[in-house]
Design an enzyme around this catalytic site. Sequence first.
Site, PDB file in Angstrom:
ATOM      1  N   THR A  68      47.183 -33.780  14.669  1.00 35.66           N
ATOM      2  CA  THR A  68      47.560 -33.990  16.064  1.00 35.66           C
ATOM      3  C   THR A  68      46.507 -33.446  17.016  1.00 35.66           C
ATOM      4  OG1 THR A  68      49.871 -33.791  15.411  1.00 35.66           O
ATOM      5  CG2 THR A  68      49.384 -33.597  17.755  1.00 35.66           C
ATOM      6  N   GLY A  74      43.180 -32.881  16.418  1.00 33.76           N
ATOM      7  CA  GLY A  74      41.807 -33.355  16.306  1.00 33.76           C
ATOM      8  C   GLY A  74      41.456 -33.749  14.889  1.00 33.76           C
ATOM      9  N   VAL A  96      38.626 -33.033  11.414  1.00 29.61           N
ATOM     10  CA  VAL A  96      37.705 -32.123  10.743  1.00 29.61           C
ATOM     11  C   VAL A  96      36.714 -32.961   9.954  1.00 29.61           C
ATOM     12  CG1 VAL A  96      37.449 -30.230   9.094  1.00 29.61           C
ATOM     13  CG2 VAL A  96      39.474 -30.340  10.562  1.00 29.61           C
ATOM     14  N   LYS A 106      35.625 -28.662  13.206  1.00 25.80           N
ATOM     15  CA  LYS A 106      36.915 -29.088  13.747  1.00 25.80           C
ATOM     16  C   LYS A 106      36.660 -29.603  15.157  1.00 25.80           C
ATOM     17  CE  LYS A 106      41.612 -27.257  14.520  1.00 25.80           C
ATOM     18  NZ  LYS A 106      42.463 -26.049  14.372  1.00 25.80           N
ATOM     19  N   ASP A 141      52.168 -19.859  11.567  1.00 27.49           N
ATOM     20  CA  ASP A 141      52.176 -21.175  10.904  1.00 27.49           C
ATOM     21  C   ASP A 141      51.632 -21.063   9.483  1.00 27.49           C
ATOM     22  OD1 ASP A 141      52.765 -23.856  10.690  1.00 27.49           O
ATOM     23  OD2 ASP A 141      50.879 -24.534  11.577  1.00 27.49           O
TER      24      ASP A 141
END
Length: 534
Positions: free
Chosen positions: A210, A212, A214, A229, A326
């Site tokens: 969501t 970006g 890599v 990234k 996370d």
Amino acid sequence: MSAAVHPLTNHLMPHYPRQSLNGVTHNPPGPSVIANSSPVTTRKRKRAHQYTINYSEVQEVDSDGRLREFIVIEDTPPPPTLSPATTHHGYSASYQPPNCGAPRTRQAARLEAAGLSSTSSSLVPAPPAKRRKQNLQEEVRAPAKKLVPASHHTQAVVAANSWESRSAAATDDTTKGAPSCDDKEGHYIIVPDDMIYKRYRTVRLLGQGTFGKVVEAVDTQTNSRVAIKIIRAIPKYRDASKIEVRVLQKLKERDPLNRNKCIHLLHWFDHRNHICLVSELLGMCVYDFLKENDFAPFPRHHIQDFARQLFGSVAFLHDLRLIHTDLKPENILLVHNDYRVVNVPIPGKRNGATKPKRILQSTDIRLIDFGSATFESEYHSTVVCTRHYRAPEIILGLGWSFPCDAYSLGCILVEFYTGVALYQTHDNLEHLAMMEMVMGKMPERFARAGARSKPEFFKEGAKLDWPKAKASRQSKKDVRATRPLADVIPPTDHANKLFLNLVQKLLAFDPAQRISVREALAHPYFSLTIPEEV
């Protein structure tokens, strides 16, 4: 709209006495062993398809009256396997990796992106999910991401227009009237041998999310391979990435030799209105290794190695008064992908039938993705953590702090042991009911606090109101089939007994009773010598 953060009483957090449960500090922050007994069998493979990830924008007003904007990815149902808590034999699905070959021209890439993109969703390839019910909505695991305060609306519009028109807001390698290097959602279009920042030559796309993409690239100054990234050229994502840069710089400053095994930021810059973060090039994430290994569990001595490193990384964050928020297998990268293949017996099959299983040559890992990391003294959004690793105090709106990371680690260890996620649900009440099946009833004090915050989940006497009349037959069946933790991790020997005890302490309902990550490192489990096994 006021933020729905409900503070708990101060007695609930003895391990971290300097903060209240809504995450706001009132003091300045300071500086003979048997084989794994959880077999995984396979189902007939199905054709892969794509998933749509829906997300929405949420606004909250903090205690200072400032408006804060968040992107919240919709809660997701199970990944493509059954939970070890709800079945004795987990099923795996075929894994088909995404097509990472980059388009040859930006024009072709833009046309392809225009056909796949929408203003409210982004598409990612994923393995097929096991259908639980004919009408069950299919989704994938995804985190709720935190963003910094939104700019004034008119400023956001101007900034958004800048990347679409390639105007003066773009900061590098662009001229007025040059064709856009972005798709219509603001993702940078990856082209092989493209030069980024006049230094990095792109090699291939490694992944997309969501926030970006890599990419793998060659640093032409050092002739080394790196990962970049590339954040979407949209103001709210750019702002959020700057929070991550600040966190990564802090981690590198406090641990220059990277003894704590967090990803290190090598360089960051603004390229054509895209914030770019350069780091070392590592291997695949642990979740991808599990998928490619048919969701076979890791050997127990490997689990111990993973746990020791992970706990060290997270304890380091907590010492810096930083909460990751996370933690999940997708955010743990292997340093090396090398493995050997052994043949293991197929459970339930006669005549000595076997199947191949991959065994890692190295268990070195790195913790990544600090885009949602939050300092103890800073604003806490109401919802954090990817659904399957979310602590009960978050679901109940009781505020959260360091113990939510400990809970996520408990879920991760179970997934390493069984190969599949412990909780696979997309509904809050069902999730809490499954937690009670795994860990027993909520402590009375914690349940009363939850009933005050979320009365819709409880009935008289602060008892969880499950099942509701509207609960589906399949949902009731899934909760009834959920197994206690001692069945998921059977205490068959000393190693399993200690492992089970550690996980029980990590998955405690009450964050005040949950073991801290630093304390967990001193658990007897880590003093064991577990023989090599497959």
